[in-house]
Design a protein around this motif. Structure first.
Motif, PDB file in Angstrom:
ATOM      1  N   TRP A  39       1.228 -45.895 -24.468  1.00  0.00           N
ATOM      2  CA  TRP A  39       2.419 -45.206 -24.700  1.00  0.00           C
ATOM      3  C   TRP A  39       2.255 -44.032 -25.949  1.00  0.00           C
ATOM      4  N   ILE A  40       1.235 -44.379 -26.721  1.00  0.00           N
ATOM      5  CA  ILE A  40       0.620 -43.446 -27.907  1.00  0.00           C
ATOM      6  C   ILE A  40       0.329 -42.051 -27.162  1.00  0.00           C
ATOM      7  N   LEU A  41      -0.499 -42.202 -26.250  1.00  0.00           N
ATOM      8  CA  LEU A  41      -1.001 -40.908 -25.183  1.00  0.00           C
ATOM      9  C   LEU A  41       0.292 -40.422 -24.832  1.00  0.00           C
ATOM     10  N   LYS A  42       1.290 -41.175 -24.064  1.00  0.00           N
ATOM     11  CA  LYS A  42       2.400 -40.361 -23.644  1.00  0.00           C
ATOM     12  C   LYS A  42       3.222 -39.524 -24.697  1.00  0.00           C
ATOM     13  N   PHE A  43       3.488 -40.369 -25.668  1.00  0.00           N
ATOM     14  CA  PHE A  43       4.052 -39.776 -26.885  1.00  0.00           C
ATOM     15  C   PHE A  43       3.393 -38.575 -27.398  1.00  0.00           C
ATOM     16  N   ALA A  44       2.226 -38.390 -27.511  1.00  0.00           N
ATOM     17  CA  ALA A  44       1.308 -37.316 -27.962  1.00  0.00           C
ATOM     18  C   ALA A  44       1.637 -36.085 -27.021  1.00  0.00           C
ATOM     19  N   VAL A  45       1.311 -36.414 -25.894  1.00  0.00           N
ATOM     20  CA  VAL A  45       1.628 -35.430 -24.723  1.00  0.00           C
ATOM     21  C   VAL A  45       2.937 -34.858 -24.880  1.00  0.00           C
ATOM     22  N   LEU A  46       3.867 -35.735 -24.922  1.00  0.00           N
ATOM     23  CA  LEU A  46       5.339 -35.155 -25.089  1.00  0.00           C
ATOM     24  C   LEU A  46       5.609 -34.288 -26.660  1.00  0.00           C
ATOM     25  N   CYS A  47       4.893 -34.861 -27.625  1.00  0.00           N
ATOM     26  CA  CYS A  47       4.951 -34.092 -28.728  1.00  0.00           C
ATOM     27  C   CYS A  47       4.294 -32.525 -28.629  1.00  0.00           C
ATOM     28  N   PHE A  48       3.375 -32.533 -27.931  1.00  0.00           N
ATOM     29  CA  PHE A  48       2.412 -31.383 -27.700  1.00  0.00           C
ATOM     30  C   PHE A  48       3.285 -30.502 -26.684  1.00  0.00           C
ATOM     31  N   ALA A  49       4.019 -31.058 -25.750  1.00  0.00           N
ATOM     32  CA  ALA A  49       4.883 -30.164 -24.798  1.00  0.00           C
ATOM     33  C   ALA A  49       5.991 -29.550 -25.867  1.00  0.00           C
ATOM     34  N   ALA A  50       6.854 -30.479 -26.411  1.00  0.00           N
ATOM     35  CA  ALA A  50       7.912 -30.031 -27.458  1.00  0.00           C
ATOM     36  C   ALA A  50       7.287 -28.808 -28.338  1.00  0.00           C
ATOM     37  N   PHE A  51       6.137 -29.214 -29.047  1.00  0.00           N
ATOM     38  CA  PHE A  51       5.557 -28.124 -29.910  1.00  0.00           C
ATOM     39  C   PHE A  51       5.207 -27.013 -28.930  1.00  0.00           C
ATOM     40  N   PHE A  52       4.866 -26.786 -28.005  1.00  0.00           N
ATOM     41  CA  PHE A  52       4.444 -25.786 -27.156  1.00  0.00           C
ATOM     42  C   PHE A  52       5.587 -24.949 -26.624  1.00  0.00           C
ATOM     43  N   LEU A  53       6.742 -25.556 -26.396  1.00  0.00           N
ATOM     44  CA  LEU A  53       8.087 -24.991 -25.861  1.00  0.00           C
ATOM     45  C   LEU A  53       8.649 -24.438 -27.270  1.00  0.00           C
ATOM     46  N   PHE A  54       8.536 -24.872 -28.366  1.00  0.00           N
ATOM     47  CA  PHE A  54       9.151 -24.453 -29.364  1.00  0.00           C
ATOM     48  C   PHE A  54       8.364 -23.183 -30.199  1.00  0.00           C
ATOM     49  N   SER A  55       7.135 -23.137 -29.927  1.00  0.00           N
ATOM     50  CA  SER A  55       6.323 -22.026 -30.212  1.00  0.00           C
ATOM     51  C   SER A  55       6.778 -20.961 -29.207  1.00  0.00           C
ATOM     52  N   LEU A  56       6.626 -21.225 -28.150  1.00  0.00           N
ATOM     53  CA  LEU A  56       7.067 -20.094 -27.193  1.00  0.00           C
ATOM     54  C   LEU A  56       8.346 -19.541 -27.403  1.00  0.00           C
ATOM     55  N   VAL A  57       9.370 -20.233 -27.472  1.00  0.00           N
ATOM     56  CA  VAL A  57      10.586 -19.746 -27.913  1.00  0.00           C
ATOM     57  C   VAL A  57      10.771 -18.856 -29.322  1.00  0.00           C
ATOM     58  N   ASN A  58       9.883 -19.561 -30.231  1.00  0.00           N
ATOM     59  CA  ASN A  58       9.808 -18.657 -31.469  1.00  0.00           C
ATOM     60  C   ASN A  58       9.053 -17.401 -31.228  1.00  0.00           C
ATOM     61  N   GLN A  59       8.268 -17.449 -30.590  1.00  0.00           N
ATOM     62  CA  GLN A  59       7.397 -16.065 -30.315  1.00  0.00           C
ATOM     63  C   GLN A  59       8.338 -15.073 -29.444  1.00  0.00           C
ATOM     64  N   GLN A  60       9.083 -15.772 -28.615  1.00  0.00           N
ATOM     65  CA  GLN A  60       9.879 -14.658 -27.931  1.00  0.00           C
ATOM     66  C   GLN A  60      11.136 -14.059 -28.889  1.00  0.00           C
ATOM     67  N   MET A  61      11.661 -14.944 -29.933  1.00  0.00           N
ATOM     68  CA  MET A  61      12.764 -14.386 -30.707  1.00  0.00           C
ATOM     69  C   MET A  61      12.038 -13.417 -31.715  1.00  0.00           C
ATOM     70  N   GLN A  62      10.746 -13.521 -32.099  1.00  0.00           N
ATOM     71  CA  GLN A  62       9.868 -12.731 -32.813  1.00  0.00           C
ATOM     72  C   GLN A  62       9.612 -11.265 -32.197  1.00  0.00           C
ATOM     73  N   ILE A  63       9.426 -11.330 -30.942  1.00  0.00           N
ATOM     74  CA  ILE A  63       9.219 -10.312 -30.116  1.00  0.00           C
ATOM     75  C   ILE A  63      10.272  -9.414 -29.891  1.00  0.00           C
ATOM     76  N   HIS A  64      11.568 -10.063 -29.825  1.00  0.00           N
ATOM     77  CA  HIS A  64      12.590  -9.550 -29.716  1.00  0.00           C
ATOM     78  C   HIS A  64      13.112  -8.903 -30.946  1.00  0.00           C
ATOM     79  N   ASP A  65      12.906  -9.289 -31.991  1.00  0.00           N
ATOM     80  CA  ASP A  65      13.150  -8.934 -33.393  1.00  0.00           C
ATOM     81  C   ASP A  65      12.138  -7.531 -33.564  1.00  0.00           C
ATOM     82  N   LYS A  66      10.912  -7.668 -33.376  1.00  0.00           N
ATOM     83  CA  LYS A  66       9.970  -6.670 -33.578  1.00  0.00           C
ATOM     84  C   LYS A  66      10.426  -5.307 -32.507  1.00  0.00           C
ATOM     85  N   GLN A  67      10.863  -5.599 -31.401  1.00  0.00           N
ATOM     86  CA  GLN A  67      11.289  -4.615 -30.347  1.00  0.00           C
ATOM     87  C   GLN A  67      12.560  -3.911 -30.838  1.00  0.00           C
TER      88      GLN A  67
END
Length: 100
Positions: free
Chosen positions: A13-41
């Motif tokens: 369950w620790i491995l599953k939780f770690a994968v879930l956290c990594f996926a959430a972090f990746f999704l948050f980073s992706l959304v954050n990058q898109q917002m920054q790209i929009h602002d810079k545009q």
């Protein structure tokens, strides 16, 4: 007949939780990058608009200063307006009254 049970590895369950956290972090980073790209545009669009405006102003100044007589007229206008100069023998009257 005797059935053989095969135990499947269900994972930790620790491995599953770690994968879930990594996926959430990746999704948050992706959304954050898109917002920054929009602002810079938006910033880029504003700067390009300012650049076009300045290029038009530069072109107008360049066209107005191409002839020597235009240059003299421009210099006279700037001297009168910004530096408060006057021609020799010319009288300049200044209105010191209030604005009614």
């Amino acid at each position: 007949m005797h059935e053989i049970k095969i135990d499947r590895y269900k994972g930790s369950w620790i491995l599953k939780f770690a994968v879930l956290c990594f996926a959430a972090f990746f999704l948050f980073s992706l959304v954050n990058q898109q917002m920054q790209i929009h602002d810079k545009q938006n910033t880029l669009d504003a700067l390009q608009s300012q650049l076009k405006t300045q290029q038009i102003k530069n072109e107008e100044l360049k066209n107005s200063l191409e002839k020597d007589e235009d240059l003299a007229d421009y210099a006279e206008k700037v001297a009168r307006r910004d530096l408060d100069y006057a021609k020799p023998g010319e009288r300049v009257f200044v209105d010191v009254g209030g604005s009614d």
